[in-house]
Design a protein around this motif. Structure first.
Motif, PDB file in Angstrom:
ATOM      1  N   GLY A   1       0.788  -1.221   0.000  1.00 31.84           N
ATOM      2  CA  GLY A   1       0.000   0.000   0.000  1.00 31.84           C
ATOM      3  C   GLY A   1       0.820   1.270   0.000  1.00 31.84           C
ATOM      4  N   LYS A   2       2.147   1.142   0.162  1.00 26.64           N
ATOM      5  CA  LYS A   2       3.037   2.297   0.132  1.00 26.64           C
ATOM      6  C   LYS A   2       3.702   2.409  -1.234  1.00 26.64           C
ATOM      7  CE  LYS A   2       2.774   3.472   4.571  1.00 26.64           C
ATOM      8  NZ  LYS A   2       2.353   4.796   5.080  1.00 26.64           N
ATOM      9  N   LYS A   3       4.083   3.621  -1.591  1.00 28.37           N
ATOM     10  CA  LYS A   3       4.784   3.851  -2.842  1.00 28.37           C
ATOM     11  C   LYS A   3       6.275   3.668  -2.624  1.00 28.37           C
ATOM     12  CE  LYS A   3       5.370   7.321  -6.493  1.00 28.37           C
ATOM     13  NZ  LYS A   3       5.053   8.724  -6.910  1.00 28.37           N
ATOM     14  N   ARG A   4       6.925   2.898  -3.488  1.00 33.13           N
ATOM     15  CA  ARG A   4       8.361   2.696  -3.310  1.00 33.13           C
ATOM     16  C   ARG A   4       9.102   4.011  -3.522  1.00 33.13           C
ATOM     17  NH1 ARG A   4      11.390   3.421  -7.654  1.00 33.13           N
ATOM     18  NH2 ARG A   4      10.773   2.700  -9.724  1.00 33.13           N
ATOM     19  N   PRO A   5      10.246   4.171  -2.879  1.00 38.91           N
ATOM     20  CA  PRO A   5      11.030   5.389  -3.096  1.00 38.91           C
ATOM     21  C   PRO A   5      11.479   5.501  -4.555  1.00 38.91           C
ATOM     22  CG  PRO A   5      11.832   4.178  -1.187  1.00 38.91           C
ATOM     23  CD  PRO A   5      10.859   3.283  -1.885  1.00 38.91           C
ATOM     24  N   LEU A   6      11.574   6.711  -5.040  1.00 33.38           N
ATOM     25  CA  LEU A   6      12.208   6.920  -6.339  1.00 33.38           C
ATOM     26  C   LEU A   6      13.648   6.447  -6.258  1.00 33.38           C
ATOM     27  CD1 LEU A   6      10.964  10.556  -7.120  1.00 33.38           C
ATOM     28  CD2 LEU A   6      10.168   8.443  -8.202  1.00 33.38           C
ATOM     29  N   CYS A   7      14.163   5.930  -7.353  1.00 36.38           N
ATOM     30  CA  CYS A   7      15.546   5.470  -7.385  1.00 36.38           C
ATOM     31  C   CYS A   7      16.238   6.073  -8.591  1.00 36.38           C
ATOM     32  CB  CYS A   7      15.611   3.945  -7.448  1.00 36.38           C
ATOM     33  SG  CYS A   7      17.289   3.282  -7.282  1.00 36.38           S
ATOM     34  N   ILE A   8      17.339   6.771  -8.350  1.00 34.39           N
ATOM     35  CA  ILE A   8      18.054   7.436  -9.436  1.00 34.39           C
ATOM     36  C   ILE A   8      19.516   6.996  -9.443  1.00 34.39           C
ATOM     37  CG2 ILE A   8      16.497   9.410  -9.499  1.00 34.39           C
ATOM     38  CD1 ILE A   8      18.454  10.981  -7.827  1.00 34.39           C
ATOM     39  N   GLY A   9      20.163   7.128 -10.598  1.00 33.36           N
ATOM     40  CA  GLY A   9      21.544   6.700 -10.760  1.00 33.36           C
ATOM     41  C   GLY A   9      22.491   7.887 -10.868  1.00 33.36           C
ATOM     42  N   VAL A  10      23.573   7.835 -10.126  1.00 29.08           N
ATOM     43  CA  VAL A  10      24.609   8.864 -10.221  1.00 29.08           C
ATOM     44  C   VAL A  10      25.429   8.607 -11.483  1.00 29.08           C
ATOM     45  CG1 VAL A  10      26.638   9.863  -9.113  1.00 29.08           C
ATOM     46  CG2 VAL A  10      24.718   9.083  -7.718  1.00 29.08           C
ATOM     47  N   THR A  11      25.570   9.623 -12.306  1.00 30.98           N
ATOM     48  CA  THR A  11      26.331   9.484 -13.558  1.00 30.98           C
ATOM     49  C   THR A  11      27.796   9.828 -13.303  1.00 30.98           C
ATOM     50  OG1 THR A  11      25.644  11.733 -14.180  1.00 30.98           O
ATOM     51  CG2 THR A  11      24.320   9.886 -15.020  1.00 30.98           C
ATOM     52  N   GLN A  12      28.156  11.089 -13.468  1.00 32.71           N
ATOM     53  CA  GLN A  12      29.475  11.587 -13.088  1.00 32.71           C
ATOM     54  C   GLN A  12      29.284  12.663 -12.024  1.00 32.71           C
ATOM     55  OE1 GLN A  12      32.506  10.683 -13.779  1.00 32.71           O
ATOM     56  NE2 GLN A  12      32.319   9.382 -15.594  1.00 32.71           N
ATOM     57  N   LEU A  13      30.053  12.581 -10.944  1.00 30.46           N
ATOM     58  CA  LEU A  13      29.937  13.568  -9.885  1.00 30.46           C
ATOM     59  C   LEU A  13      30.206  14.970 -10.426  1.00 30.46           C
ATOM     60  CD1 LEU A  13      31.917  11.730  -7.042  1.00 30.46           C
ATOM     61  CD2 LEU A  13      29.438  11.807  -7.356  1.00 30.46           C
ATOM     62  N   THR A  14      29.496  15.961  -9.863  1.00 32.81           N
ATOM     63  CA  THR A  14      29.695  17.335 -10.324  1.00 32.81           C
ATOM     64  C   THR A  14      31.045  17.891  -9.869  1.00 32.81           C
ATOM     65  OG1 THR A  14      28.345  18.041  -8.433  1.00 32.81           O
ATOM     66  CG2 THR A  14      27.280  17.967 -10.596  1.00 32.81           C
ATOM     67  N   SER A  15      31.772  17.159  -9.048  1.00 34.13           N
ATOM     68  CA  SER A  15      33.139  17.546  -8.677  1.00 34.13           C
ATOM     69  C   SER A  15      34.164  17.012  -9.674  1.00 34.13           C
ATOM     70  CB  SER A  15      33.476  17.027  -7.278  1.00 34.13           C
ATOM     71  OG  SER A  15      33.384  15.616  -7.233  1.00 34.13           O
ATOM     72  N   THR A  16      33.715  16.217 -10.643  1.00 33.83           N
ATOM     73  CA  THR A  16      34.622  15.605 -11.616  1.00 33.83           C
ATOM     74  C   THR A  16      34.777  16.495 -12.842  1.00 33.83           C
ATOM     75  OG1 THR A  16      34.000  13.375 -10.911  1.00 33.83           O
ATOM     76  CG2 THR A  16      35.030  13.576 -13.066  1.00 33.83           C
ATOM     77  N   SER A  17      36.008  16.758 -13.209  1.00 32.77           N
ATOM     78  CA  SER A  17      36.293  17.543 -14.414  1.00 32.77           C
ATOM     79  C   SER A  17      36.541  16.605 -15.583  1.00 32.77           C
ATOM     80  CB  SER A  17      37.526  18.426 -14.196  1.00 32.77           C
ATOM     81  OG  SER A  17      38.692  17.617 -14.071  1.00 32.77           O
ATOM     82  N   GLN A  18      36.607  17.185 -16.777  1.00 33.07           N
ATOM     83  CA  GLN A  18      36.921  16.412 -17.977  1.00 33.07           C
ATOM     84  C   GLN A  18      38.279  15.708 -17.819  1.00 33.07           C
ATOM     85  OE1 GLN A  18      35.194  16.401 -21.247  1.00 33.07           O
ATOM     86  NE2 GLN A  18      36.598  14.721 -21.595  1.00 33.07           N
ATOM     87  N   GLU A  19      39.272  16.446 -17.350  1.00 32.38           N
ATOM     88  CA  GLU A  19      40.605  15.882 -17.198  1.00 32.38           C
ATOM     89  C   GLU A  19      40.618  14.748 -16.177  1.00 32.38           C
ATOM     90  OE1 GLU A  19      45.195  17.431 -16.404  1.00 32.38           O
ATOM     91  OE2 GLU A  19      43.502  18.601 -15.640  1.00 32.38           O
TER      92      GLU A  19
END
Length: 238
Positions: free
Chosen positions: A109-127
């Motif tokens: 009867g409860k809604k499951r939590p949304l589940c999302i995937g981390v892609t690249q951290l926003t602290s990560t640069s191209q280099e």
């Protein structure tokens, strides 16, 4: 948690969390409980925040073998968080197992939590991605690859920077949830973030939710900082 401004509760203990949230007694918030707060205080911190009437994004970024992630998510599903996440780099099988765990751990009867995937951290640069992770190509290509994998696994969306949102919505789906950290006011300190954006930029890029930490929690007047940031995010002139 779509169209939310999510405050990152990056505090070490319940006392500081209470002191912060007490300043928002008239506001229903969306907040992020990350590793620092959860690991030092345990599941009870989720119960406390939910009892205050706030929505919770439990940001633990699970990344392990599928069976371990499945069992972990089964337990996390019972805590009452509204959204949880995994590292997309764990692969499709792991992400599918995460959903299986959430489904089995969510009460009837409860809604499951949304589940999302981390892609690249926003602290990560191209280099850093090219050298440290040994991933060739552009950051946008890597983020899009992980986003597609996340969608194929059946997850609800991804964590990405605001700069990749438009491409993700165009190439995957406008309904695919994009949660974007690295949000700063114009001229604000970047701290350890690389791919940052203002609330206005995130809105214009089409982000579904933004995560704001030190720009609010470190402000002299957190409530005013929050209301100003929220107005900018919602496109309201002050």
């Amino acid at each position: 948690m779509k169209q939310s401004l999510i405050i990152a509760l990056d505090f070490p203990n319940l006392i500081q969390t209470e002191q912060f949230l007490n300043q928002f007694s008239s506001e229903k918030l969306a907040v992020k409980v990350g590793m620092e707060l959860f690991y030092q205080n345990g599941p009870s911190i989720i119960s406390y925040v939910k009892e205050q009437g706030h929505d919770v994004f439990l940001d633990l970024k699970l990344h392990d073998i599928p069976n371990t992630v499945k069992k972990a998510m089964t337990g996390l599903a019972a805590l009452g968080a509204d959204m949880v996440n995994v590292h997309a780099a764990g692969g499709r099988n792991m992400m599918e197992a995460a959903l299986e765990g959430l489904d089995s751990g969510t009460a009837a009867g409860k809604k499951r939590p949304l589940c999302i995937g981390v892609t690249q951290l926003t602290s990560t640069s191209q280099e850093q991605m090219n050298l440290d992770q040994n991933i060739a190509g552009s950051l946008e290509d890597s983020v899009l690859h992980y986003a597609k994998l996340t969608q194929q696994a059946g997850l609800d969306g991804v964590v990405c920077s605001s700069h990749e949102v438009k491409t993700i919505h165009e190439r995957i789906s406008p309904e695919f949830l994009t949660v974007t950290p690295g949000i700063r006011n114009a001229g604000g300190q970047t701290h350890d973030q690389e791919r940052i954006a203002t609330p206005e930029q995130a809105r214009n890029f089409g982000a579904d939710a933004i995560v704001v930490g030190r720009a609010i929690t470190g402000a002299k007047d957190p409530l005013t900082a929050y209301l100003d940031m929220k107005a900018a995010w919602e496109g309201i002139s002050c």
